[in-house]
Enzyme design. Structure first.
Site, PDB file in Angstrom:
ATOM      1  N   ASP A 232       0.834  -1.214   0.000  1.00  0.00           N
ATOM      2  CA  ASP A 232       0.000   0.000   0.000  1.00  0.00           C
ATOM      3  C   ASP A 232       0.863   1.257   0.000  1.00  0.00           C
ATOM      4  O   ASP A 232       0.598   2.212  -0.740  1.00  0.00           O
ATOM      5  CB  ASP A 232      -0.985  -0.014   1.183  1.00  0.00           C
ATOM      6  CG  ASP A 232      -0.326  -0.346   2.512  1.00  0.00           C
ATOM      7  OD1 ASP A 232       0.821  -0.833   2.518  1.00  0.00           O
ATOM      8  OD2 ASP A 232      -0.971  -0.117   3.555  1.00  0.00           O
ATOM      9  N   ASP A 256       1.477  -7.715 -10.577  1.00  0.00           N
ATOM     10  CA  ASP A 256       0.502  -7.342 -11.613  1.00  0.00           C
ATOM     11  C   ASP A 256       0.057  -5.900 -11.377  1.00  0.00           C
ATOM     12  O   ASP A 256       0.027  -5.076 -12.296  1.00  0.00           O
ATOM     13  CB  ASP A 256      -0.687  -8.320 -11.514  1.00  0.00           C
ATOM     14  CG  ASP A 256      -1.778  -8.036 -12.524  1.00  0.00           C
ATOM     15  OD1 ASP A 256      -1.450  -7.759 -13.697  1.00  0.00           O
ATOM     16  OD2 ASP A 256      -2.963  -8.100 -12.139  1.00  0.00           O
TER      17      ASP A 256
HETATM   18  C1  IPM Z   1      -1.188  -9.081 -17.214  1.00  0.00           C
HETATM   19  C2  IPM Z   1      -2.679  -9.283 -17.328  1.00  0.00           C
HETATM   20  C3  IPM Z   1      -3.006 -10.749 -17.079  1.00  0.00           C
HETATM   21  C4  IPM Z   1      -2.621 -11.049 -15.646  1.00  0.00           C
HETATM   22  C5  IPM Z   1      -4.476 -11.136 -17.368  1.00  0.00           C
HETATM   23  C6  IPM Z   1      -4.837 -10.844 -18.807  1.00  0.00           C
HETATM   24  C7  IPM Z   1      -4.772 -12.556 -17.045  1.00  0.00           C
HETATM   25  O1  IPM Z   1      -3.329  -8.427 -16.452  1.00  0.00           O
HETATM   26  O2  IPM Z   1      -0.451  -9.691 -17.998  1.00  0.00           O
HETATM   27  O3  IPM Z   1      -0.766  -8.299 -16.375  1.00  0.00           O
HETATM   28  O4  IPM Z   1      -3.408 -10.851 -14.723  1.00  0.00           O
HETATM   29  O5  IPM Z   1      -1.492 -11.499 -15.453  1.00  0.00           O
HETATM   30 MG    MG Z   2      -2.051  -7.018 -15.488  1.00  0.00          MG
END
Ligand code: IPM
Ligand code: MG
Length: 369
Positions: A232, A256
């Site tokens: 965070d 991500d």
């Molecule tokens: C990424 C995307 C993917 C993930 C999705 C499309 C499944 O957000 O490559 O960051 O969550 O890894």
């Molecule tokens: Mg992503």
């Protein structure tokens, strides 16, 4: 992480255009690679929503094998929809017999592409996120409805359809290899600092193990400063002062999220590309999605795919090609010329491609002079 192929070799590239705008942007990326002097062969393989609808398998076995056999994979984009839509759109005779699984997530797991490397540079910041790509909350261990069996393991958990569980799996092996990759990258590229982005004060088991392993790996790389932050706090600082960061390392979902923020605050997701690296295989993709709403209109932004192609070229030992592509993209961005709509311009995909090709010709002319 895989060592780049020896320079001078011809590379076999598996191209997985996917769906939505994927085919449009990968086609541009392949033509740009060729124009920049890439030595290699390209073979296209089907993947994505249309494969699911027609055959009940979004990642055909032959495509997966082609990825295993290639020196590197160039991936476009794929549409993923919730299970209900997946069931509704699949050909009638397969309905209810198969479950939809995201091909990109499967590729990362099947090819053991454990390091998702996501550079983000701009506005004075120069960040690289090393996202663990095979476990964490993406491990695929989920339950709904939750069972009595699970409730016995976790007293207080009320089983049934109104309780759902997604298991966050962190392993010593998984954490050690992503941390190693981050520190080695830092050492090889003159980077000073690696920051673990976690939440061990709350996620005591998984975050605790992640931090423990991170510190062990850091101790083997004393020349690089190592520190850790709560996710965070990192997100808040990334939004306001991304210049303060260097290399970030994170578990799957946290990586991500922070890599999206990093891309956005340094100049935008539309340009961002990423490498998915394992010890044997490598896959390169733009970070953006398949944008089905604008697919087929000729207005998709190919710059993310071209940046992914540049990473791929470097990986297979053709650094000069990567450099040419990156410089062509950088010229358009810095001169704010021939930019597509999602970057505030009005250029079509073909116009962006033409501008990039002209830029490559200009570079060639300069080198010849
Ligand atoms: C990424 C995307 C993917 C993930 C999705 C499309 C499944 O957000 O490559 O960051 O969550 O890894
Ligand atoms: Mg992503």
């Amino acid at each position: 992480v895989t060592q780049p192929t020896t320079a001078g070799q011809t590379a076999r590239i598996a191209v997985l255009p996917g769906d939505g705008i994927g085919p449009e942007v990968t086609a541009v990326a392949v033509r740009l690679l060729q124009a920049a002097g890439f030595r290699g062969t390209f073979t296209e393989h089907p993947v994505g929503w249309s494969e699911w609808c027609a055959r009940g398998e979004a990642l055909p076995a032959a495509t997966l094998q082609a990825c295993r056999d290639a020196d590197a994979v160039l991936f476009g984009a794929i549409t993923s929809k919730p299970q209900a839509a997946a069931n509704a759109e699949i050909v009638a005779h397969l309905r209810g017999t198969v479950r939809y699984r995201s091909p990109i997530l499967r590729l990362r797991q099947e090819l053991d592409l454990y390091a998702n490397v996501r550079p983000a540079a701009g506005h004075g910041a120069d960040l690289v996120t090393f996202r663990e790509n095979t476990e964490g909350l993406y491990a695929g261990h989920e339950q709904r409805p939750t069972t009595q069996e699970l409730a016995r393991l976790f007293p207080g958990l009320e089983p049934g359809p109104d309780t759902a569980v997604s298991l966050r799996v962190i392993t010593r092996k998984g954490m050690a290899r992503i941390c190693e990759a981050a520190f080695r990258f830092a050492e090889a590229n003159g980077r000073r600092r690696v920051t673990l982005v976690e939440k061990p004060n709350v996620l005591r088991a998984t975050g605790g193990l992640a931090l423990e392993v991170f510190r062990e790996v850091a101790a083997r790389h004393p020349a690089v400063r190592a520190d850790d932050e709560n996710i965070d706090a990192t997100c808040a600082r990334l939004a306001t002062r991304p210049q303060g960061y260097d290399v970030l390392v994170a578990t799957n979902l946290f990586g991500d999220i922070v890599s999206d923020i990093a891309a956005e605050v340094t100049g935008g997701l539309p340009l961002a590309a990423s490498a998915n690296l394992g010890d044997r295989h490598a896959l390169f993709e733009p970070v953006h999605g398949s944008a089905p709403d604008i697919a087929g209109q000729g207005i998709a932004n190919p710059l993310g795919a071209v940046s992914a192609a540049a990473m791929l070229a470097r990986h297979v030992g053709q650094a000069a090609v990567g450099e040419r592509l990156d410089r062509a993209v950088a010229a358009l961005v810095s001169e704010r010329r021939s930019l597509p709509r999602d970057m505030g311009g009005a250029a079509t995909t073909a116009q962006v491609e033409a501008a990039l090709l002209a830029q490559l010709d200009g570079l060639r002319a300069m080198n010849a002079a």
